[in-house]
Design a protein around this motif. Structure first.
Motif, short mmCIF file in Angstrom:
data_model
loop_
_atom_site.label_atom_id
_atom_site.label_comp_id
_atom_site.label_asym_id
_atom_site.label_seq_id
_atom_site.Cartn_x
_atom_site.Cartn_y
_atom_site.Cartn_z
N ALA A 69 0.84 -1.20 0.00
CA ALA A 69 0.00 0.00 0.00
C ALA A 69 0.87 1.25 0.00
N ALA A 70 1.95 1.22 0.79
CA ALA A 70 2.89 2.35 0.81
C ALA A 70 3.59 2.49 -0.53
N PHE A 71 3.87 1.36 -1.16
CA PHE A 71 4.50 1.35 -2.48
C PHE A 71 3.60 2.04 -3.51
N ASP A 127 6.11 3.46 -16.91
CA ASP A 127 4.75 2.91 -16.92
C ASP A 127 4.70 1.47 -16.40
N GLU A 128 5.87 0.84 -16.20
CA GLU A 128 5.91 -0.54 -15.72
C GLU A 128 5.69 -0.65 -14.22
N ALA A 129 5.67 0.48 -13.53
CA ALA A 129 5.61 0.46 -12.06
C ALA A 129 4.34 -0.22 -11.54
N ALA A 130 3.21 0.03 -12.20
CA ALA A 130 1.94 -0.54 -11.73
C ALA A 130 1.98 -2.06 -11.73
N ALA A 131 2.70 -2.64 -12.68
CA ALA A 131 2.78 -4.10 -12.75
C ALA A 131 3.48 -4.67 -11.52
N SER A 132 4.41 -3.92 -10.96
CA SER A 132 5.11 -4.39 -9.76
C SER A 132 4.15 -4.48 -8.57
N ASP A 170 0.62 -8.01 -5.06
CA ASP A 170 -0.69 -8.52 -4.62
C ASP A 170 -0.80 -10.02 -4.84
N ARG A 171 -0.35 -10.47 -6.01
CA ARG A 171 -0.42 -11.91 -6.32
C ARG A 171 0.47 -12.71 -5.38
N LEU A 172 1.63 -12.16 -5.07
CA LEU A 172 2.55 -12.86 -4.18
C LEU A 172 1.95 -13.02 -2.78
N VAL A 173 1.34 -11.96 -2.27
CA VAL A 173 0.69 -12.05 -0.96
C VAL A 173 -0.40 -13.12 -0.98
N ALA A 174 -1.19 -13.13 -2.04
CA ALA A 174 -2.28 -14.11 -2.14
C ALA A 174 -1.74 -15.54 -2.15
N SER A 219 10.59 -14.28 -10.53
CA SER A 219 10.29 -13.60 -11.80
C SER A 219 10.33 -12.08 -11.65
N ALA A 220 10.06 -11.58 -10.44
CA ALA A 220 10.09 -10.14 -10.22
C ALA A 220 11.48 -9.58 -10.52
N TRP A 221 12.50 -10.32 -10.15
CA TRP A 221 13.87 -9.86 -10.39
C TRP A 221 14.32 -10.18 -11.81
N GLN A 222 13.87 -11.31 -12.35
CA GLN A 222 14.27 -11.68 -13.70
C GLN A 222 13.67 -10.77 -14.76
#
Length: 205
Positions: free
Chosen positions: A102-104, A158-163, A168-172, A188-191
């Motif tokens: 959320a802070a991100f 513009d790629e920031a929103a995807a992060s 969210d998916r990782l938390v789930a 995959s986040a780092w790759q």
């Protein structure tokens, strides 16, 4: 000393190609030359500084080869951390990840790239702390700054929103106990970090 110089390189205060003279840095930072030299040696080992014997020491450019090497190591260790941490995570840990994300998002909306980087680091730190693997944390701390330089470019694009969506998916997945799927997503986040062929500090796209 090491942390201050590292931060200046990651945030662009010390730009790629900029000469690093230990005497000038020592005077600016109010310390002797010895800790500056030691810090520059550590930063060179991490790929943030280029030191050539008999020649000048400079801030290293964002090098595709160094990026790939760091991605392989950091991505694999974050995957290990998430896989180990997922079955151990408590509601408090998951809430900490959600709060960091959320802070991100808030930092991105405000155009606060430094805030976004700090919140992203807090998000990923949860799994590292829960897994309690000191060796993994030490190696990540050494090589992750190479990737943070590229993340700064990503979070300004513009790629920031995807992060944030990936978070969210990782938390789930962690909440569902899907350790292997969560680990693959974390890696995959780092790759997925990429740079243009010739990035400059003036071009954040």
């Amino acid at each position: 000393m090491h942390a201050r110089l590292q931060e200046a390189i990651v945030d662009g205060s010390l730009a790629p190609g900029e000469q690093l003279r230990d005497a000038e840095l020592a005077e600016r930072l109010g310390v002797s030359r010895t800790p500056v030299r030691e810090a520059l040696l550590e930063l060179a080992q991490a790929g943030l500084v280029q030191a050539t014997p008999g020649r000048s020491t400079v801030v290293a450019p964002i090098d595709p080869g160094a990026l790939r090497d760091a991605q392989a190591v950091v991505g694999a260790l974050h995957a290990l951390a998430v896989r180990t941490a997922t079955p151990r995570m408590t509601t408090r840990d998951l809430d900490a990840m959600r709060a960091a994300n959320a802070a991100f998002r808030a930092a991105l909306s405000a155009g606060d790239i430094d805030g976004a980087l700090e919140a992203d680091a807090r998000f990923h730190r949860v799994a590292l702390e829960v897994c309690a693997n000191a060796a993994a944390a030490a190696v990540i701390a050494r090589y992750e700054p190479v990737l943070r330089r590229v993340e700064r470019l990503r979070f300004a694009s513009d790629e920031a929103a995807a992060s944030a969506e990936r978070h969210d998916r990782l938390v789930a997945l962690c909440a569902a106990g899907a350790a292997d799927d969560a680990a693959r997503l974390a890696e995959s986040a780092w790759q997925s970090l990429t740079i243009s062929p010739a990035p400059t500090e003036q071009d954040p796209s």
